[in-house]
Design a protein around this motif. Structure first.
Motif, PDB file in Angstrom:
ATOM      1  N   VAL A   8      29.385 109.704  82.961  1.00 35.11           N
ATOM      2  CA  VAL A   8      28.785 111.022  82.715  1.00 35.11           C
ATOM      3  C   VAL A   8      29.447 111.696  81.522  1.00 35.11           C
ATOM      4  O   VAL A   8      28.770 112.259  80.656  1.00 35.11           O
ATOM      5  CB  VAL A   8      28.851 111.904  83.985  1.00 35.11           C
ATOM      6  CG1 VAL A   8      28.500 113.345  83.679  1.00 35.11           C
ATOM      7  CG2 VAL A   8      27.922 111.340  85.061  1.00 35.11           C
TER       8      VAL A   8
ATOM      9  N   PHE B  17      22.030 109.739  85.913  1.00 41.00           N
ATOM     10  CA  PHE B  17      22.322 111.029  85.289  1.00 41.00           C
ATOM     11  C   PHE B  17      21.648 111.170  83.933  1.00 41.00           C
ATOM     12  O   PHE B  17      21.138 112.238  83.590  1.00 41.00           O
ATOM     13  CB  PHE B  17      23.842 111.228  85.145  1.00 41.00           C
ATOM     14  CG  PHE B  17      24.181 112.508  84.435  1.00 41.00           C
ATOM     15  CD1 PHE B  17      24.146 113.711  85.115  1.00 41.00           C
ATOM     16  CD2 PHE B  17      24.503 112.506  83.083  1.00 41.00           C
ATOM     17  CE1 PHE B  17      24.433 114.896  84.450  1.00 41.00           C
ATOM     18  CE2 PHE B  17      24.788 113.681  82.417  1.00 41.00           C
ATOM     19  CZ  PHE B  17      24.756 114.887  83.103  1.00 41.00           C
TER      20      PHE B  17
ATOM     21  N   TRP C 182      21.040 112.763  91.449  1.00 40.15           N
ATOM     22  CA  TRP C 182      21.355 113.981  90.709  1.00 40.15           C
ATOM     23  C   TRP C 182      20.189 114.953  90.827  1.00 40.15           C
ATOM     24  O   TRP C 182      19.084 114.660  90.411  1.00 40.15           O
ATOM     25  CB  TRP C 182      21.610 113.673  89.241  1.00 40.15           C
ATOM     26  CG  TRP C 182      22.885 112.951  88.982  1.00 40.15           C
ATOM     27  CD1 TRP C 182      23.052 111.604  88.825  1.00 40.15           C
ATOM     28  CD2 TRP C 182      24.183 113.531  88.850  1.00 40.15           C
ATOM     29  NE1 TRP C 182      24.370 111.312  88.606  1.00 40.15           N
ATOM     30  CE2 TRP C 182      25.090 112.478  88.610  1.00 40.15           C
ATOM     31  CE3 TRP C 182      24.666 114.828  88.903  1.00 40.15           C
ATOM     32  CZ2 TRP C 182      26.445 112.694  88.427  1.00 40.15           C
ATOM     33  CZ3 TRP C 182      26.027 115.042  88.722  1.00 40.15           C
ATOM     34  CH2 TRP C 182      26.897 113.987  88.486  1.00 40.15           C
TER      35      TRP C 182
END
Length: 111
Positions: free
Chosen positions: A9, A93, A69
């Motif tokens: 991320v 993500f 997410w």
């Protein structure tokens, strides 16, 4: 969040920010993110019109939930975060960040 996901991320966001904000504008506009537990908040920081201070605006919140997410948008009037129903939770993500970037409804990047 496991260390691999956290590192991935960070890498995705750092690359996104580098591309999103041109080098010539980085002294007046910045994108920042804060990661805490299973949440990540994306913010924009802009130099005020008089150049004396910075103004911070929340752009989006991402929460890692069991189904993936989930994306949230800030209710500008009430100041709370609301789930964006048009963006389904996703384990990827990068996909969720792309949905925020596209923003066809003008939820995240108001003009």
């Amino acid at each position: 969040m496991d260390p691999f996901t956290e590192k991935r991320v960070h890498s995705i966001l750092n690359g996104y920010i580098h591309v999103k904000i041109p080098a010539r504008m980085r002294t007046s506009v910045q994108l920042l993110y804060e990661m805490r537990d299973h949440e990540l908040t994306l913010r924009e920081k802009r130099l005020s019109w008089d150049g004396k201070s910075w103004e911070m605006t929340d752009i989006a919140k991402f929460k890692l939930e069991p189904e993936g997410w989930k994306v949230y948008a800030k209710n500008r009037q009430q100041g709370n975060w609301l789930g964006v129903n048009s963006i389904m939770p996703n384990m990827d993500f990068e996909n969720q960040l792309e949905q925020v970037e596209r923003d066809p409804a003008g939820i995240f990047w108001p003009a």
